[in-house]
Design a protein around this motif. Structure first.
Motif, short mmCIF file in Angstrom:
data_model
loop_
_atom_site.label_atom_id
_atom_site.label_comp_id
_atom_site.label_asym_id
_atom_site.label_seq_id
_atom_site.Cartn_x
_atom_site.Cartn_y
_atom_site.Cartn_z
N UNK A 117 6.68 10.77 9.41
CA UNK A 117 6.30 10.80 10.81
C UNK A 117 6.47 9.50 11.56
N UNK A 118 7.22 8.54 11.01
CA UNK A 118 7.42 7.27 11.70
C UNK A 118 8.33 7.46 12.91
N UNK A 119 8.35 6.44 13.76
CA UNK A 119 9.12 6.51 15.01
C UNK A 119 10.47 5.81 14.94
N UNK A 120 10.67 4.96 13.91
CA UNK A 120 11.91 4.18 13.84
C UNK A 120 12.25 3.92 12.37
N UNK A 121 13.56 3.89 12.09
CA UNK A 121 14.09 3.54 10.77
C UNK A 121 15.32 2.69 10.99
N UNK A 122 15.51 1.67 10.14
CA UNK A 122 16.68 0.79 10.26
C UNK A 122 17.40 0.71 8.91
N UNK B 69 0.81 -1.23 0.00
CA UNK B 69 0.00 0.00 0.00
C UNK B 69 0.84 1.27 0.00
N UNK B 70 2.12 1.14 0.36
CA UNK B 70 3.02 2.29 0.52
C UNK B 70 2.48 3.27 1.56
N UNK B 71 1.77 2.75 2.55
CA UNK B 71 1.28 3.55 3.66
C UNK B 71 1.95 3.05 4.95
N UNK B 72 2.11 3.97 5.91
CA UNK B 72 2.67 3.61 7.20
C UNK B 72 1.72 2.63 7.89
N UNK B 73 2.28 1.57 8.45
CA UNK B 73 1.45 0.58 9.14
C UNK B 73 0.81 1.23 10.37
N UNK C 156 5.95 -0.75 18.34
CA UNK C 156 6.02 -2.21 18.12
C UNK C 156 5.77 -2.56 16.66
N UNK C 157 4.66 -2.11 16.15
CA UNK C 157 4.29 -2.43 14.77
C UNK C 157 5.29 -1.82 13.78
N UNK C 158 5.73 -0.60 14.07
CA UNK C 158 6.66 0.07 13.16
C UNK C 158 8.03 -0.62 13.14
N UNK C 159 8.52 -1.03 14.30
CA UNK C 159 9.82 -1.72 14.33
C UNK C 159 9.73 -3.05 13.60
#
Length: 126
Positions: A115-120, A40-44, A49-52
């Motif tokens: 606006x996400x909380x985490x990037x790896x 979807x190319x949308x933020x989950x 938790x879900x973002x990581x």
């Protein structure tokens, strides 16, 4: 030595002028992965938790597209908007990596894309 571009539909496409990963020799440099659903190319939906989890799943997909796996990650960098979530991200990371763990840096940043909380991001040996 030739530079090879790595691309997979199992991870989000780049949201800017960059590649998902670049391979040169036996080393693959993986761009940062955030919590985008590749379909979807949308933020989950959800929080850290879900973002990581989604970030690590996306990173795994790019590793596999490069002919490797998370076991081959040499260096991992985690960017977080709140280091108060450090232990949560550590627990989630342990679900995707096993000993011997890769080298790692974790950095708190003011903001991340969308606006996400985490990037790896990672450096992979194949």
């Amino acid at each position: 030595m030739t530079r090879n571009i790595i691309k997979t539909d199992k991870a989000p496409s780049a949201i800017g002028p960059y590649s998902q990963a670049v391979k040169r020799g036996d080393t693959v440099f993986l761009s940062g992965q955030i919590a985008l659903d590749p379909e979807t190319m949308k933020v989950v939906p959800g929080g850290i938790n879900e973002q990581a989890h989604r970030g690590f799943m996306n990173l795994r997909a790019v590793c596999e597209a490069a002919g490797g796996s998370l076991d081959g990650v040499l260096k991992l960098t985690i960017y977080m908007t709140n280091l108060g979530d450090f232990s949560t991200v550590n627990q989630i990371m342990a679900e995707y990596f096993s000993e011997p763990y890769p080298a790692r840096a974790t950095v708190e940043v003011a903001a991340l894309p969308l606006g996400v909380e985490v990037e790896v991001e990672a450096i992979l040996g194949v």
